[in-house]
Design an enzyme around this catalytic site. Structure first.
Site, PDB file in Angstrom:
ATOM      1  CG  HIS A  18      23.034 -20.309 -20.852  1.00 14.41           C
ATOM      2  ND1 HIS A  18      23.779 -19.259 -21.156  1.00 14.41           N
ATOM      3  CD2 HIS A  18      22.728 -20.287 -19.454  1.00 14.41           C
ATOM      4  CE1 HIS A  18      23.973 -18.385 -19.977  1.00 14.41           C
ATOM      5  NE2 HIS A  18      23.520 -19.141 -18.866  1.00 14.41           N
ATOM      6  NE  ARG A  91      27.140 -22.422 -13.432  1.00 15.55           N
ATOM      7  CZ  ARG A  91      26.880 -21.146 -13.550  1.00 15.55           C
ATOM      8  NH1 ARG A  91      27.838 -20.865 -14.474  1.00 15.55           N
ATOM      9  NH2 ARG A  91      26.189 -20.316 -13.036  1.00 15.55           N
ATOM     10  CB  SER A 128      27.129 -14.983 -18.647  1.00 16.62           C
ATOM     11  OG  SER A 128      26.273 -16.135 -19.080  1.00 16.62           O
TER      12      SER A 128
HETATM   13  P1  ADP Z   1      20.835 -16.033 -13.729  1.00 14.35           P
HETATM   14  O1  ADP Z   1      21.156 -14.570 -13.515  1.00 14.35           O
HETATM   15  O2  ADP Z   1      19.397 -16.328 -13.619  1.00 14.35           O
HETATM   16  O3  ADP Z   1      21.609 -17.094 -12.847  1.00 14.35           O
HETATM   17  P2  ADP Z   1      22.242 -17.052 -15.996  1.00 14.35           P
HETATM   18  O4  ADP Z   1      22.159 -16.670 -17.503  1.00 14.35           O
HETATM   19  O5  ADP Z   1      23.686 -16.840 -15.377  1.00 14.35           O
HETATM   20  O6  ADP Z   1      21.078 -16.470 -15.139  1.00 14.35           O
HETATM   21  O7  ADP Z   1      21.890 -18.480 -15.822  1.00 14.35           O
HETATM   22  C1  ADP Z   1      20.858 -19.354 -16.604  1.00 14.35           C
HETATM   23  C2  ADP Z   1      20.740 -20.875 -15.725  1.00 14.35           C
HETATM   24  O8  ADP Z   1      21.869 -21.469 -16.654  1.00 14.35           O
HETATM   25  C3  ADP Z   1      21.076 -21.003 -14.612  1.00 14.35           C
HETATM   26  O9  ADP Z   1      20.423 -22.311 -13.835  1.00 14.35           O
HETATM   27  C4  ADP Z   1      22.432 -21.568 -14.262  1.00 14.35           C
HETATM   28  O10 ADP Z   1      22.916 -22.088 -13.299  1.00 14.35           O
HETATM   29  C5  ADP Z   1      22.561 -22.005 -15.715  1.00 14.35           C
HETATM   30  N1  ADP Z   1      24.043 -22.235 -16.128  1.00 14.35           N
HETATM   31  C6  ADP Z   1      24.640 -21.234 -16.358  1.00 14.35           C
HETATM   32  N2  ADP Z   1      25.715 -21.613 -16.957  1.00 14.35           N
HETATM   33  C7  ADP Z   1      25.968 -22.889 -16.763  1.00 14.35           C
HETATM   34  C8  ADP Z   1      26.908 -24.256 -17.424  1.00 14.35           C
HETATM   35  N3  ADP Z   1      27.918 -23.711 -17.901  1.00 14.35           N
HETATM   36  N4  ADP Z   1      26.281 -25.227 -17.110  1.00 14.35           N
HETATM   37  C9  ADP Z   1      25.102 -25.497 -16.666  1.00 14.35           C
HETATM   38  N5  ADP Z   1      24.140 -24.541 -16.250  1.00 14.35           N
HETATM   39  C10 ADP Z   1      24.558 -23.362 -16.542  1.00 14.35           C
END
Ligand code: ADP
Length: 149
Positions: A18, A91, A128
């Site tokens: 993030h 990703r 996460s």
């Molecule tokens: P949600 O439940 O809305 O998917 P997340 O917190 O899992 O919430 O993810 C929020 C955003 O961050 C999403 O667009 C996800 O693809 C992006 N994201 C999460 N981990 C990574 C990562 N390692 N690299 C790039 N983007 C990421």
């Protein structure tokens, strides 16, 4: 008009993946709003207060970043706050398929454009859910998160 992007997510918890997306979005927009979602149907490991605290610890001092919490439709929050762009990270193909449907739906619903940033090579494997697994099982997740547990 200020160019503002909303980065919505669960951030349960915020990871270095993030952080990478947020830092790389900063030069592209006048303001980035990090919007921590509160979905009544979702079971979180960290409650809203904790997820907000982690986020403030990492980005609280940055003038171009606002940290907010929200419930309901992301597009409704955008309309209410005059935000024209949603920011998301990609990703892998699974992210693409999932995000494509949501982005196309959001454009249909509210004419909001979603901007995607491709994950960096050194954070592309971080999620996460894996971080939660490590924590749940007593492992050390500090290489994957921007705060100390
Ligand atoms: P949600 O439940 O809305 O998917 P997340 O917190 O899992 O919430 O993810 C929020 C955003 O961050 C999403 O667009 C996800 O693809 C992006 N994201 C999460 N981990 C990574 C990562 N390692 N690299 C790039 N983007 C990421």
């Amino acid at each position: 008009m200020k160019k503002r992007a909303l980065f919505p997510g669960s951030f349960d918890p915020i990871t270095n993946g993030h952080v990478d997306i947020i830092n790389r979005a900063l030069p592209l927009f006048d303001e980035v709003l990090i919007a921590i979602g509160k979905n009544a149907d979702k079971k979180y490991m960290f409650d809203l207060e904790q997820r907000l605290d982690f986020m403030k610890e990492v980005f609280g001092g940055n003038k171009k970043i606002k940290i907010v919490t929200y419930t309901g439709l992301t597009v409704d929050f955008c309309k209410l706050n005059q935000i024209d762009f949603i920011l998301r990270g990609l990703r892998n193909p699974a992210d693409f398929e999932f995000e494509k449907a949501i982005a196309q739906t959001n454009r249909k619903l509210a004419n909001i454009e979603t901007i995607f940033l491709l994950t960096s090579a050194d954070t592309s494997f971080i999620s996460s859910s894996i971080v939660r697994d490590i924590i749940r099982n007593g492992g050390n997740a500090n290489d994957f998160i921007p705060f100390n547990l």
